[in-house]
Design a protein around this motif. Structure first.
Motif, PDB file in Angstrom:
ATOM      1  N   GLY A   3       0.758  -1.285   0.000  1.00 30.81           N
ATOM      2  CA  GLY A   3      -0.054  -0.064   0.066  1.00 30.81           C
ATOM      3  C   GLY A   3       0.845   1.370   0.058  1.00 30.81           C
ATOM      4  O   GLY A   3       0.303   2.289  -0.288  1.00 30.81           O
ATOM      5  N   GLN A   4       1.935   1.321   0.323  1.00 30.43           N
ATOM      6  CA  GLN A   4       2.936   2.125   0.295  1.00 30.43           C
ATOM      7  C   GLN A   4       3.467   2.711  -1.213  1.00 30.43           C
ATOM      8  O   GLN A   4       3.430   1.619  -2.039  1.00 30.43           O
ATOM      9  CB  GLN A   4       4.308   2.011   1.350  1.00 30.43           C
ATOM     10  N   ASP A   5       4.041   3.686  -1.523  1.00 29.71           N
ATOM     11  CA  ASP A   5       4.773   4.214  -2.527  1.00 29.71           C
ATOM     12  C   ASP A   5       6.151   3.360  -2.839  1.00 29.71           C
ATOM     13  O   ASP A   5       6.813   3.047  -1.710  1.00 29.71           O
ATOM     14  CB  ASP A   5       4.892   5.565  -2.439  1.00 29.71           C
ATOM     15  N   LYS A   6       6.308   2.558  -4.095  1.00 28.07           N
ATOM     16  CA  LYS A   6       7.515   1.898  -4.171  1.00 28.07           C
ATOM     17  C   LYS A   6       8.733   2.469  -3.732  1.00 28.07           C
ATOM     18  O   LYS A   6       9.521   1.790  -3.088  1.00 28.07           O
ATOM     19  CB  LYS A   6       7.448   1.328  -5.753  1.00 28.07           C
ATOM     20  N   ASP A   7       8.871   3.729  -3.880  1.00 29.63           N
ATOM     21  CA  ASP A   7       9.978   4.345  -3.338  1.00 29.63           C
ATOM     22  C   ASP A   7      10.168   4.395  -2.075  1.00 29.63           C
ATOM     23  O   ASP A   7      11.209   4.204  -1.314  1.00 29.63           O
ATOM     24  CB  ASP A   7      10.152   5.879  -4.147  1.00 29.63           C
ATOM     25  N   LYS A  41      -0.983   3.699  -9.367  1.00 28.54           N
ATOM     26  CA  LYS A  41       0.295   3.768 -10.003  1.00 28.54           C
ATOM     27  C   LYS A  41       1.359   3.612  -8.779  1.00 28.54           C
ATOM     28  O   LYS A  41       1.308   4.520  -8.016  1.00 28.54           O
ATOM     29  CB  LYS A  41       0.458   4.592 -11.096  1.00 28.54           C
ATOM     30  N   ASN A  42       2.297   2.792  -8.959  1.00 31.80           N
ATOM     31  CA  ASN A  42       3.466   2.831  -8.112  1.00 31.80           C
ATOM     32  C   ASN A  42       3.216   2.403  -6.565  1.00 31.80           C
ATOM     33  O   ASN A  42       4.129   2.396  -5.765  1.00 31.80           O
ATOM     34  CB  ASN A  42       4.240   4.111  -8.204  1.00 31.80           C
ATOM     35  N   ARG A  43       1.947   1.868  -6.503  1.00 29.48           N
ATOM     36  CA  ARG A  43       1.660   1.634  -4.981  1.00 29.48           C
ATOM     37  C   ARG A  43       2.085  -0.055  -5.024  1.00 29.48           C
ATOM     38  O   ARG A  43       2.055  -0.800  -5.927  1.00 29.48           O
ATOM     39  CB  ARG A  43      -0.070   1.585  -4.789  1.00 29.48           C
ATOM     40  N   VAL A  44       2.653  -0.313  -3.636  1.00 30.23           N
ATOM     41  CA  VAL A  44       3.278  -1.841  -3.669  1.00 30.23           C
ATOM     42  C   VAL A  44       2.020  -2.795  -3.491  1.00 30.23           C
ATOM     43  O   VAL A  44       1.101  -2.371  -2.536  1.00 30.23           O
ATOM     44  CB  VAL A  44       4.050  -1.883  -2.405  1.00 30.23           C
ATOM     45  N   THR A  45       2.100  -3.773  -4.161  1.00 27.90           N
ATOM     46  CA  THR A  45       1.086  -4.691  -4.013  1.00 27.90           C
ATOM     47  C   THR A  45       1.281  -5.841  -3.554  1.00 27.90           C
ATOM     48  O   THR A  45       0.250  -6.382  -2.695  1.00 27.90           O
ATOM     49  CB  THR A  45       0.412  -5.150  -5.568  1.00 27.90           C
ATOM     50  N   TYR A  70       4.918  -3.804  -7.411  1.00 33.37           N
ATOM     51  CA  TYR A  70       4.041  -2.622  -7.551  1.00 33.37           C
ATOM     52  C   TYR A  70       3.196  -2.483  -8.826  1.00 33.37           C
ATOM     53  O   TYR A  70       3.565  -2.882  -9.656  1.00 33.37           O
ATOM     54  CB  TYR A  70       5.065  -1.174  -7.342  1.00 33.37           C
ATOM     55  N   SER A  71       2.234  -1.553  -8.582  1.00 27.83           N
ATOM     56  CA  SER A  71       1.176  -1.324  -9.492  1.00 27.83           C
ATOM     57  C   SER A  71       1.588  -0.591 -10.834  1.00 27.83           C
ATOM     58  O   SER A  71       2.269   0.669 -10.573  1.00 27.83           O
ATOM     59  CB  SER A  71      -0.101  -1.032  -9.023  1.00 27.83           C
ATOM     60  N   ASP A  72       1.434  -0.890 -11.919  1.00 29.63           N
ATOM     61  CA  ASP A  72       1.591   0.051 -12.996  1.00 29.63           C
ATOM     62  C   ASP A  72       0.502   0.780 -13.379  1.00 29.63           C
ATOM     63  O   ASP A  72       0.265   1.730 -14.375  1.00 29.63           O
ATOM     64  CB  ASP A  72       2.156  -0.932 -14.303  1.00 29.63           C
ATOM     65  N   GLY A  73      -0.555   0.806 -12.420  1.00 25.60           N
ATOM     66  CA  GLY A  73      -1.863   1.803 -12.683  1.00 25.60           C
ATOM     67  C   GLY A  73      -2.767   1.183 -13.094  1.00 25.60           C
ATOM     68  O   GLY A  73      -2.782   0.137 -13.900  1.00 25.60           O
ATOM     69  N   LYS A  82       7.417  -4.475 -11.520  1.00 26.00           N
ATOM     70  CA  LYS A  82       6.078  -3.852 -11.928  1.00 26.00           C
ATOM     71  C   LYS A  82       5.257  -5.100 -12.440  1.00 26.00           C
ATOM     72  O   LYS A  82       5.535  -6.123 -12.897  1.00 26.00           O
ATOM     73  CB  LYS A  82       6.096  -3.140 -12.988  1.00 26.00           C
ATOM     74  N   GLU A  83       3.955  -4.910 -12.114  1.00 25.83           N
ATOM     75  CA  GLU A  83       3.050  -6.011 -12.379  1.00 25.83           C
ATOM     76  C   GLU A  83       1.311  -5.334 -12.656  1.00 25.83           C
ATOM     77  O   GLU A  83       1.337  -4.316 -12.145  1.00 25.83           O
ATOM     78  CB  GLU A  83       2.556  -7.020 -11.331  1.00 25.83           C
TER      79      GLU A  83
END
Length: 583
Positions: A430-434, A458-462, A482-485, A451-452
């Motif tokens: 749920g956090q930003d990937k960075d 976008k860029n949220r850790v899944t 992380y999500s590609d959006g 990425k998946e």
């Protein structure tokens, strides 16, 4: 029919079959009803438990024994007091111990089977390891004997009754003291037999008695009564084990006789020192104990060992001839010269030269043991802990430090690595990937971003692999997905149906086709879609496309020149005469 309910003590320990009974206590097999494990429960006799002083010291010593945690020591799980079942109302102390499926050395020795010298030394080394640990914890066993040492089915050594013997020997009850001495007279140290203050070297002496019996099948001293045996411990030198088994080498005699020295100063100064000498012998290296000198012929062996006043011996020599006296003096002179040659160098040595402590940091445990033994030192306490830098099984620290000088047989304590510490993968979904990457790196992990496809922003850790909350070694690589959006609906209007369906499927949606002929677009062409291009519905949503089924009508062919049929008139047409005459 016997409907007797099982005895329950401490509110959780159900007593079962009797495992053994001694002069001070009985041991029963029990079940810890709370944890569901088999235990052994030792209860002191009610006549001993009635002594308030004994109760207080037993409680203190039982608590000390419970603090011992060593693989060669029978673990103590619990201790307490329970009213005696005989109706006396006396509070009866009990100790709950680890249940060991095996046999005592006393049972094995009674079978009369010969124990190989190497195996006897290995067993004794295990006992000494337990004693060294307990001595460093401030607990003296005081009752080392074959009945208190068990061998498990796998051959491991387990020492029992830690702390109990000390509580008994410290008690003020005369009856208790007598029972303790009589019960273990064959393994008493001289200072115990004299009633003096004892220390860890008394356990070393008892371990020597144990080793003697394992090697020869009999204790070093036997007699008609416990008092006679105790007298021999105080006054009589032990005969070398090789007198009973001529195949035993002098090095084993040396180890046993040094452990059985009457004077504390001549004995091994610690259990670790004796164990180190045993390990040296088993490794094929010279032992530290002095080898016994060759036995010179003794014309009067009986007079030398008989318990007779000295004056009587001299009176018996007076009638002998002068020649016999000269022979005796000559033999005595030979013995004195041999003894002087052996003892004088040792008498003038003020102290053994100190030896440097080898550097074993970074070595494997096996390498460290070999280096310490070769240096004339002993391996002391071994602790194990996790380390971020030192590989598993290698030495992290040592005490004393490398190149320090210590007396021979001094203990070198080691701390050995268990490998990288175990840490928990933090919760970053749920956090930003960075942000997630920075958190993981700060905690010592190696991060790989992946990425998946996902409906998340976008860029949220899944998810992570290993999963968050999992315990792993420090420095483990964590794959962060992380999500590609959300995917946009592609623009497929004007495309052919097959192309449009492929584009919609690749974007993560489900195509739905509606046919329509209300168009002039060629058949198979997408003329409309819903949702519109660029919208971001959930993954797997349906995208409806309208596909043309229009078929362009074919053009009517141009008319060809053909005979125009006559238009009927009111006046009939009359064919020419010639045609009329044709048949």
């Amino acid at each position: 029919m016997n409907n007797q309910q099982p005895v329950l003590i401490g509110g959780r320990y159900e007593l079962g079959e009797l495992l053994g009974r001694g002069g001070m206590a009985e041991v029963r097999k029990g079940t810890d009803t709370r944890l569901g494990r088999v235990v052994a429960v030792k209860r002191l006799r009610t006549d001993l438990a009635s002594d308030a002083t004994f109760q207080a010291r037993f409680r203190r010593e039982a608590q000390s024994a419970a603090s011992l945690n060593h693989p060669a020591i029978v673990a103590v799980y619990d201790t307490g007091e329970e009213p005696a079942t005989d109706g006396s109302g006396i509070s009866q102390p009990y100790i709950v111990m680890e249940y060991v499926a095996g046999r005592t050395l006393r049972d094995i020795l009674r079978e009369g089977r010969k124990i190989l010298p190497e195996r006897a030394l290995e067993i004794t080394s295990g006992v000494l390891s337990a004693l060294d640990y307990s001595h460093r914890a401030g607990i003296i066993h005081r009752d080392i004997k074959p009945g208190n040492v068990m061998l498990t089915p796998s051959g491991d050594v387990k020492v029992m009754d830690f702390g109990i013997a000390r509580a008994i020997s410290d008690a003020s009850s005369t009856m208790t003291q007598t029972a303790a001495v009589v019960g273990t007279a064959q393994y008493l140290s001289p200072e115990q037999a004299r009633g003096e203050t004892v220390d860890s070297r008394s356990d070393v002496y008892s371990a020597g008695c144990l080793l003697y019996e394992l090697l020869t099948g009999r204790p070093p001293f036997v007699g008609d009564s416990p008092v006679a045996v105790a007298y021999q411990h105080v006054r009589e030198p032990a005969t070398p084990p090789s007198d009973h088994d001529t195949e035993l080498p002098p090095e084993i005699d040396a180890i046993v006789l040094k452990a059985l020295a009457k004077r504390l100063e001549d004995r091994y100064q610690s259990a670790a020192a004796m164990r180190s000498d045993i390990e040296r012998y088993l490794a094929g290296r010279p032992v530290q104990a002095p080898l016994p000198p060759p036995m010179a012929p003794d014309p009067q062996p009986t007079a030398a060992t008989a318990v007779v006043p000295p004056a009587t011996a001299y009176q018996e020599e007076e009638p002998r001839s002068r020649t016999g006296l000269l022979v005796l003096l000559g033999l005595l002179l030979i013995v004195l010269i041999a003894g002087a040659a052996y003892l004088l160098p040792r008498l003038f040595e003020s102290a053994p030269d100190q030896v440097p402590v080898p550097n074993v940091i970074g070595k494997t445990e096996k390498q460290a043991r070999a280096l310490i033994g070769d240096a004339g030192l002993a391996v002391g306490a071994i602790e194990r802990e996790a380390s971020s830098d030192v590989p598993t099984g290698r030495v992290i620290t040592q005490s004393p430090d490398p190149d320090a000088y210590r007396d021979p047989d001094s203990a070198v304590n080691l701390t050995i690595s268990l490998g990288k510490p175990q840490v928990e993968v933090p919760f970053v979904v749920g956090q930003d990937k960075d942000e997630a990457e920075a958190m993981l790196v700060d905690q010592g992990f190696v991060v790989k971003l992946q990425k998946e496809e996902s409906d998340e922003d976008k860029n949220r850790v899944t998810r992570t692999e290993p999963s968050q909350g999992t315990t792993v070694a420090e420095g483990t690589t964590i794959v962060v997905y992380y999500s590609d959006g959300r995917e946009k609906v592609p623009d497929v209007v004007g495309k052919q149906q097959a192309q449009a369906e492929t584009a919609i499927t690749n974007a993560g949606f489900e195509p739905r086709v509606i046919n329509s002929d209300d168009t002039t677009e060629p058949a198979g062409t997408v003329i409309d879609q819903s949702p519109r291009a660029g919208e971001t519905p959930s993954a797997g949503s349906t995208v409806t496309i309208v596909v043309s089924t229009y078929v362009e009508p074919t053009e009517t062919p141009a008319p060809t020149e053909t005979a125009t049929p006559p238009v009927p008139t009111d006046t009939p047409t009359v064919p020419p005469p010639a045609e009329r005459r044709r048949p």
